[in-house]
Design a protein around this motif. Structure first.
Motif: not given
Length: 556
Positions: A318-345
């Motif tokens: 966590x001392x590396x900014x690219x890792x922390x920003x990447x953690x938030x990016x994975x969080x956001x990516x999985x969130x949007x990927x799932x949210x689009x499909x799950x609310x689509x119905x």
């Protein structure tokens, strides 16, 4: 793998020794995609069956993806306490077996949960969520072990080829999952009035039992194949563990705060009669509480990195900014990927989007998740190092071959496909994105983030087929994000690479947090308008690509 000697021992054997093992291993990847995408059909069905609001229906994702986070966090906690990498000590083979058995237990729990579940019975829905949590907890163990195991089954130089094969099988699971789950729930005939069919008993949730009986047996069969195969190596790696006490304390603090926040969220539904809706005050309170949970994650991680800059001791990766920003990016990516499909119905059941029934949304959800398969097949082209001329041809041909496979699967499920042909224009946009990306992770991720944001905006400000295609194209633009974010986030971590990878996997948590937030926003302002959440997610992903790309250039 950390233990290079072990890797060399595996790769020195004949590759044919592991062909059967690899075939068994990729079925595990299929399970993940099948169940995850199948939830997209289960969500609108459960909403009608149990008289839920949109937020409650998204708790299926909350339970499923929350289990991934809890599984990864528990492994890290136990490893920290024992000062030993638990998964590496078990061996990847043993880790997969344990995960498959746990998922089989979850399948058994699902069979019991849906047995005799009456419409509107909120307690039955709670048991279903618990069963899905156990299934996904097993998936968490499997995923932690399966990716490095695939690399271990042969020459390390060709490990990425095996991972791409596994990813392709995973995408096949996401494509057929909604179709099979839809067929199990509804049969092949569309029901004009789902509520009436549920009320008169012609459609019941008990049909899910048969699906999970089959899935549970496959889990056990796969576990047995792994356990009793003499040719299959344990694939143990170096069990030395690099601690990160301050990072661990931060993750635990975030988890405790999330538990408190969602305790108060769920209390708003306490004592609510079946089918009754919350008042506006309770709806807004839930949205505020959910936003506080989101801010706890973002603020906790960014705060950790800021403190680590002044004193990196105890913060690990966590001392590396690219890792922390990447953690938030994975969080956001999985969130949007799932949210689009799950609310689509729910979106497709509105008048502006065709007033489809629950049984008619399956092909659209299949096409959405199939978009990820289209992108991943195209993204795998560069791995095989074709000549520049051939590569350009493949970038055009492969996506449309994948699109044809998806349409064939939908057609074989006895759904009409003619009205889906227009999606080919979205595939063309993705192909242009690949050419513009020039095989550079940061550049490609930025382009796909911008295209995803643009697609969501088009979907927000239009309706009908144009908006449907725009929202469906989100799958195309999400397709390459996981490997791009992952590679950009762990670059330059050195000895903390393995730990950083574990932190990134934990951020699958985004699939548990973002869909319910969009669901509650939908309850307040409408399902169509709620897709503004997805615009913001893609905007952050484009920002991450720009920021981390510049960071790496600066450090080069």
């Amino acid at each position: 793998m950390k233990d290079s000697k072990n890797s060399e021992n595996l790769s020195s054997d004949k590759a044919t020794n592991y062909n059967g093992a690899l075939a068994t291993l990729v079925t595990v990847f299929f399970f993940w995609g099948f169940i995850a995408a199948g939830n997209g059909v289960l969500i609108p069905f459960c909403k009608t069956y149990f008289n839920l609001d949109q937020f409650q229906s998204q708790l299926i994702d909350f339970a499923f993806y929350g289990a991934y986070y809890m599984g990864a966090l528990m492994l890290f906690v136990v490893s920290s306490l024992k000062k030993t990498d638990i998964m590496n000590k078990w061996g990847f083979k043993s880790g997969i077996v344990k995960g498959l058995i746990l998922s089989a237990v979850g399948a058994g729990a699902m069979i019991l949960a849906v047995n005799g579940a009456d419409p509107g019975d909120s307690s039955a829905f709670a048991f279903i969520l618990g069963a899905l949590f156990i299934v996904a907890l097993g998936f968490s163990l499997q995923q932690t072990a399966a990716n490095p195991f695939a690399v271990a089954l042969g020459d390390p130089e060709t490990g990425s080829h095996r991972l791409n094969l596994a990813g392709g099988i995973n995408s096949l699971g996401t494509t057929v999952g909604p179709l099979i789950v839809g067929a199990v729930l509804f049969g092949t005939a569309a029901k004009a009035d789902m509520a009436a069919s549920i009320s008169n008993g012609s459609i019941t949730l008990s049909s899910v039992q048969y699906l999970y009986v089959g899935v549970g047996l496959l889990f056990l069969l796969s576990a047995a194949l792994f356990k009793f195969s003499n040719k299959l190596p344990d694939a143990k790696a170096d069990a030395n563990f690099i601690g990160a006490k301050k990072a661990l304390n931060t993750l635990i603090a975030i988890t405790v705060l999330l538990i408190v926040v969602f305790f108060f969220v769920f209390r708003q539904y306490s004592g609510l009669a079946p089918g009754a809706k919350l008042d506006d005050k309770a709806d807004h309170l839930i949205l505020i509480l959910s936003a506080i949970g989101l801010l706890a994650i973002v603020g906790g991680l960014l705060g950790a990195n800021k403190m680590a800059k002044s004193n990196p001791k105890g913060w690990g990766a966590m001392q590396y900014p690219q890792l922390v920003l990447g953690m938030l990016a994975i969080f956001t990516y999985v969130g949007v990927e799932v949210s689009i499909g799950s609310n689509l119905g729910e979106l497709l059941m509105t008048k502006a989007f065709g007033s489809l029934t629950e049984s008619e949304v399956a092909p659209y959800i299949s096409l959405y998740w199939g978009g990820l398969m289209i992108g991943r097949w195209a993204g795998a082209i560069a791995v095989f190092n074709p000549g520049e001329g051939l590569k350009k041809i493949l970038y055009i041909v492969v996506p449309y071959v994948a699109f044809g496979v998806i349409l064939l699967a939908i057609y074989l499920a006895e759904f009409e496909v003619v009205h889906l042909f227009g999606f080919s224009a979205c595939v063309a946009l993705q192909i242009i994105g690949f050419f513009l990306g020039k095989d550079k992770p940061a550049r490609t991720l930025k382009i796909f983030g911008i295209l995803g944001m643009a697609a969501m905006l088009v979907g927000l400000f239009t309706s009908g087929n144009i908006a449907i295609y725009a929202f469906l194209s989100g799958g195309l633009f999400c397709s390459i994000m996981w490997p791009s974010i992952f590679s950009l986030s762990i670059k330059g971590l050195g000895k903390y690479t393995s730990q950083g990878s574990a932190f990134l996997v934990m951020m699958i948590l985004g699939g548990a947090i973002i869909p319910p937030i969009q669901g509650k926003l939908a309850d307040i302002i409408g399902i169509h308008e709620s897709y503004i959440i997805c615009v913001l997610c893609f905007a952050y992903l484009a920002f991450f690509a720009q920021k981390v790309g510049s960071l790496h250039q600066k450090n080069a």
